[in-house]
Design an enzyme around this catalytic site. Structure first.
Site, PDB file in Angstrom:
ATOM      1  N   ASP A 458     -12.446 -12.828  -0.598  1.00 29.61           N
ATOM      2  CA  ASP A 458     -12.231 -11.417  -0.889  1.00 29.61           C
ATOM      3  C   ASP A 458     -12.765 -10.531   0.240  1.00 29.61           C
ATOM      4  O   ASP A 458     -13.526 -10.984   1.110  1.00 29.61           O
ATOM      5  CB  ASP A 458     -12.904 -11.055  -2.220  1.00 29.61           C
ATOM      6  CG  ASP A 458     -12.136 -10.012  -3.009  1.00 29.61           C
ATOM      7  OD1 ASP A 458     -11.355  -9.264  -2.404  1.00 29.61           O
ATOM      8  OD2 ASP A 458     -12.341  -9.931  -4.234  1.00 29.61           O
ATOM      9  N   ASP A 527      -4.671  -6.419  -7.452  1.00 26.64           N
ATOM     10  CA  ASP A 527      -5.587  -6.564  -8.586  1.00 26.64           C
ATOM     11  C   ASP A 527      -4.922  -6.134  -9.894  1.00 26.64           C
ATOM     12  O   ASP A 527      -5.497  -6.338 -10.968  1.00 26.64           O
ATOM     13  CB  ASP A 527      -6.841  -5.708  -8.362  1.00 26.64           C
ATOM     14  CG  ASP A 527      -7.863  -6.401  -7.478  1.00 26.64           C
ATOM     15  OD1 ASP A 527      -7.738  -7.612  -7.248  1.00 26.64           O
ATOM     16  OD2 ASP A 527      -8.797  -5.713  -7.011  1.00 26.64           O
TER      17      ASP A 527
END
Length: 733
Positions: A458, A527
């Site tokens: 990430d 997301d």
């Protein structure tokens, strides 16, 4: 007549023709395959490459070279800019060498060397046209070891540019934000420059992604288009530029490159700057034709994922930071029951990480939460026959961490003091060899100890004020060095663990580019798992990437990013068209929910050979509220389509909608797949063929399906339907 100085690159239905002219070569043609050029055709191309001499203009014809500068009368963006302490600002490159060869994949390569005696640099420009018809262009700018001038050459920018014809009169690129990545935007191509600069230290959620120029009104299935992608994971620059006087005999230029901060690249004698690869593609079959080329190129890579893409469960939306062995083993048991093949433990497993304000950088398993380490969970998951993955954010650091307290000099930031945090975090300076080695050692140790199969990598903030302090205490720009160090880190980790798969995640889809994908195995598209948003995000992510590289997960009925509640069937169908997965707490699901998820998992396993190897197709429906997309087998004997409605439309009927990609001369059978439920509709009865195909295979010729089209049901908003197609020649059903 014989014209030995004209080189033709041919592959995949594309031609690039370059004249090795003096002083700098020029592109005579980029686009449709011209066939093997005769000497007369080569001479004709060269003759017609001479434009008029305009009034109030240079007294010789303007040419657009492969490395345009003001020396050739080019007033647009130059190929490169730089200076030697304010001097040597007007480069005059000249061709010194050219090498042309065939490539093993059936493509061809042309490497040209230019010398610029003004700035004492040599430039090597490479054109590689692969079998897919995608042209990869890069360059190396080297300050000569025996430079005549002292000092460092301050390179201000390098842009790779190719010419566009007059008919390329409309442009498409992308913008977006967190949870709404890759939103298309279109406009006419006017005079001047359409320039997109990325200053986030990564492509960002508003990444231009792919810049396309085409004939007015081009669509998914029609129109001639030219596109470019900058394969770089740092700061970027894309542009389309049209000047009133044109670009030689061409109308405009298309290109891009790395966006360099002032002082970022300063070349001492013997030093080299290498540009990112810019990938250029042309198609006369619209955006689908362009996507075909990029997908074919990516699938031909030796490192492209070749096995079945495992159905994945990610734990973030199931447990967030609440890590508990019993809860997670129960989640793994439920996952095994419905057919999950990979479980990824997300954020929260390392020291001090009970929320997002602390712990980043301390890549040690938290003994308070995991007194026996991750071994009990990993062994349980592997014992179920499921792969185990783990979340990291190695490029970031919380001030509330041991590594930040012990090594504050590892944090990227100006000497005047750190600026505002973003998501409570700062950036670790990977260009510092000590920090780089620490991160590699820690990630390598965790991956090795627990036999990790997969890493979710990430990157949750932009790189603002990304500078480091050099040995003299001066602040130096660091995005380029940070990006190079990241690539080196990923390469080193892959070298130590060749079977390890890595996902590029950056707050969702904030780092989706072919530079990062040269080192990773998939991207997290967003997301946002809300299927209304996801339909569009996945549709346009597919303009560059094939489905097997795009994570597409189904979440709970209420999306945690939008709070929108949607039907199970809509969420499940949407998540099917990618590298599928789940973001939900299965321990809270009802038996009926689990049964439906198991049916969907079986559907994914049934269709992933098609979805992950076939050709992506999209229909031009003429209605923004409806989407028809699918994947068609390369031999056109099978296909799976999704008909989705996002909102209501002014029209009550869809009209005939064509199913793209099928053989118009073939005979097919069609059925509606209801494995994950029936969509709700806004009509009293569906079209007759839909009613029949819901109960049994229905014969429909390819000419009707692909040319005439079929009426679609008027679904309610936020509903989707699956349509399976098989050629009759495949035998009895």
């Amino acid at each position: 007549m014989h014209v030995p100085n004209i080189v033709q690159l041919r592959a995949g239905g594309t031609s690039v023709v370059v004249e090795l002219a003096e002083p700098v070569p020029r592109v005579l043609h980029w686009g449709a395959d011209l066939g093997e050029l005769s000497d007369d055709a080569r001479a004709a191309l060269r003759l017609t490459a001479e434009p008029a001499v305009l009034n109030s203009a240079p007294d010789v014809p303007r040419h657009l070279s492969i490395w345009p500068t003001e020396a050739e009368g080019w007033s647009g963006t130059p190929a490169h800019e730089g200076h030697l302490d304010g001097t040597a600002t007007a480069p005059r490159p000249r061709l010194t060498d050219a090498r042309h060869r065939s490539l093993p994949d059936g493509g061809a390569e042309l490497v040209m060397t230019l010398a610029d005696d003004i700035s004492d640099v040599d430039i090597v420009v490479g054109y590689r046209l692969g079998a897919s018809g995608v042209l990869a262009v890069d360059a190396a700018v080297t300050r000569r070891a025996a430079a005549l001038s002292e000092g460092r050459y301050q390179l201000g920018g390098v842009s790779t540019l190719l010419p566009l014809p007059r008919r390329a009169d409309e442009i498409l690129d992308f913008t977006g934000k967190w949870c709404r990545e890759r939103a298309p935007q279109r406009r006419p191509l006017a005079f001047g420059g359409h320039v997109r600069e990325v200053r986030r230290g990564k492509p960002g959620h508003d990444s231009p992604y792919l810049m396309v120029a085409g004939v007015p009104g081009f669509g998914f299935r029609y129109g001639e288009v030219w596109g470019v992608h900058v394969a770089w994971s740092g700061n970027q620059r894309y542009l389309v530029e049209r000047l009133p006087e044109g670009a030689g005999v061409h109308a405009a230029v298309l290109g891009g490159g790395e966006l360099l901060k002032p002082g970022e690249i300063a070349l001492s004698p013997g030093e080299t700057y290498r540009t990112p690869v810019c990938y250029f593609a042309w198609s006369d079959a619209g955006l689908d034709g362009l996507a075909d080329r990029f997908h074919d190129m990516l699938r031909a890579r030796s490192a492209h994922p070749s096995g079945p893409r495992p159905l994945t469960l990610n734990t973030w939306e199931a447990v967030y930071f609440d890590h508990d062995l019993d809860r997670l083993t129960a989640l793994a048991d439920r996952a095994a029951e419905i057919g999950v093949e990979r479980l990824v433990l997300d954020d929260g497993w390392f020291r001090g990480r009970r929320d997002d304000t602390a712990g980043l950088g301390d890549w040690f398993v938290d003994e308070k939460v995991w007194p026996h380490g991750l071994t009990p969970l990993v062994d349980h998951v592997h014992g179920l026959g499921i792969q185990f993955g783990l979340w990291f954010e190695p490029e970031m650091i919380n001030l509330e961490s041991r590594v930040a307290r012990e090594h504050p000099d590892w944090i990227l930031g100006p000497s005047a003091g750190l600026g505002s945090p973003s998501r409570h975090q700062y950036v670790l300076n990977l260009a510092d060899e000590r920090a780089w080695s620490y991160v590699l050692e820690r990630v390598d140790a965790i991956v090795g100890r627990y036999a990790i199969d997969y890493v979710k990598w990430d990157h949750n903030r932009d790189l603002h004020e990304a500078v480091f302090r050099d040995a003299t205490g001066a602040d130096r720009p660091a995005v380029h060095a940070q990006t190079v160090a990241l690539y080196r880190l990923l390469d080193a980790l892959k070298e130590r663990h060749p079977a390890l798969e890595i996902e590029s995640c950056a707050g969702g889809g904030g780092r989706v580019d072919l530079g990062i994908l040269a080192r990773t195995d998939r991207v997290w598209a967003s997301d946002c798992n809300d299927p209304v948003e996801r339909q569009a995000i996945q549709l346009w992510t597919g303009q560059l990437l094939p489905p097997e590289l795009v994570g597409a997960h189904v979440g709970p009925a209420e999306a945690h990013t939008t709070l929108r509640v949607t039907a199970d069937s809509f969420r499940l169908i949407t998540a099917l068209f990618g590298h599928a997965g789940i973001e939900a707490d299965l321990t809270q699901c009802s038996p009926e929910d689990l049964e439906r998820l198991a049916a969907w998992a079986a559907l994914y396993r049934e269709f992933r050979p098609l979805l992950h190897h076939g050709r992506v197709v999209r229909a031009d429906t003429g209605d923004d509220a409806t989407i028809l997309h699918g994947v068609v087998a390369r031999d056109r004997t099978s296909a799976l389509y999704c008909w989705a409605r996002l909102a209501t439309s002014p029209a009550a009927q869809s009209g005939r909608v064509r199913l793209p990609g099928l053989d118009a001369a073939g005979d097919y059978r069609v059925r509606v797949r209801t494995d994950v439920g029936h969509p709700s509709a806004h009509h009293a009865a569906p079209p007759a063929w839909v009613a029949q195909a819901t109960d049994e295979w229905t014969a429909l010729p390819g000419a009707v399906l692909s040319r005439t089209g079929v009426p679609m049901p008027t679904l309610n908003p936020e509903q989707a339907m699956l349509i399976e197609v098989r050629a009759v020649t495949t035998g009895p059903v």
